[in-house]
Design an enzyme around this catalytic site. Structure first.
Site, short mmCIF file in Angstrom:
data_model
loop_
_atom_site.label_atom_id
_atom_site.label_comp_id
_atom_site.label_asym_id
_atom_site.label_seq_id
_atom_site.Cartn_x
_atom_site.Cartn_y
_atom_site.Cartn_z
N GLY A 43 0.84 -1.19 0.00
CA GLY A 43 0.00 0.00 0.00
C GLY A 43 0.87 1.23 0.00
CD GLN A 48 3.12 5.80 2.97
OE1 GLN A 48 2.26 5.18 2.38
NE2 GLN A 48 4.13 5.21 3.61
CB CYS A 105 5.07 2.35 7.91
SG CYS A 105 4.51 3.81 7.03
CG LEU A 106 6.68 1.47 1.94
CD1 LEU A 106 6.04 1.75 0.58
CD2 LEU A 106 7.87 0.52 1.78
CG HIS A 147 -0.59 0.95 7.39
ND1 HIS A 147 0.36 0.58 8.31
CD2 HIS A 147 0.02 1.83 6.56
CE1 HIS A 147 1.49 1.21 8.05
NE2 HIS A 147 1.32 1.98 6.98
CD GLU A 148 -1.32 2.20 2.76
OE1 GLU A 148 -1.00 3.39 2.57
OE2 GLU A 148 -0.49 1.33 3.10
CG HIS A 151 -0.15 6.55 5.70
ND1 HIS A 151 0.92 7.14 6.34
CD2 HIS A 151 0.23 5.27 5.47
CE1 HIS A 151 1.89 6.25 6.51
NE2 HIS A 151 1.49 5.10 5.98
ZN ZN Z 1 2.56 3.34 5.99
#
Ligand code: ZN
Length: 190
Positions: A43, A48, A105-106, A147-148, A151
């Site tokens: 995702g 991000q 998480c990225l 999670h997304e 964000h």
């Molecule tokens: Zn994330």
């Protein structure tokens, strides 16, 4: 964007259908698909990559599952999810039951922690063509959606994690990977 960038802490702006179908946003969705595959991740939310819009892309490819044991896939209720975008999402929990697993998480590369999430959710949103969609998701897909969508509201998993389980990925692999979550929590007093 890495943790600490203010854009990750802002509530993102919604998009109109006209904006969604514009060349600019269609190109952004394509770029996000590429960035997510390149990472690789399951995702990616627009904040991000520094863009404060209520847009995220999701894809859980079967090839990502080859390093996961069948037992872990089953526990996580993890099944492949085809590429799609979610725009201006509204999320509701459909189940009081929760699930606890390590999450990463990225925007916080190299770390992981146990996060409690709803096992089943309903997401009402627009898709990449601006069409209304209602997505009922369970298991790992429900976790990705939560999670997304976090964000898009300026929330990171570290706001929800069991903080005593926070670990570097190296130590995750060394000490915790494959262990039952109850054992991990007991070992860490979490
Ligand atoms: Zn994330």
């Amino acid at each position: 964007m890495q943790a600490g960038d203010p854009v990750l802490r802002q509530a993102a702006r919604p998009l109109s259908v006209r904006q969604i179908t514009s060349g600019e946003i269609q190109e952004l969705i394509e770029n996000m698909r590429e960035a997510m595959r390149h990472a690789p991740g399951v995702g990616l939310a627009a904040p991000q990559i520094g863009i404060s819009l209520q847009l995220a892309v999701i894809e859980d490819r079967e090839e990502y599952h080859k390093d996961v044991t069948p037992q872990q896939l089953a526990e996580r209720e993890r099944r492949p999810v085809a590429f799609h975008a979610i725009i201006n999402p509204n999320i509701t929990s459909l189940d009081e039951e929760t699930a606890e697993f390590h999450e990463g998480c990225l925007s916080l590369p190299g770390y992981s922690a146990i996060v409690t999430r709803s096992r089943k959710v309903l997401v009402e949103c627009l898709d990449e063509r601006g069409r209304p969609r209602a997505i009922e998701a369970s298991g790992w897909y429900a976790r990705i959606l939560q999670h997304e969508i976090d964000h898009l509201q300026g929330t990171l998993y570290i706001d929800r994690m069991k903080s005593r389980t926070f670990t570097s990925m190296d130590n995750f692999v060394r000490y915790w990977k494959g262990k039952p979550i109850a054992d991990v929590r007991a070992s860490l007093g979490a």
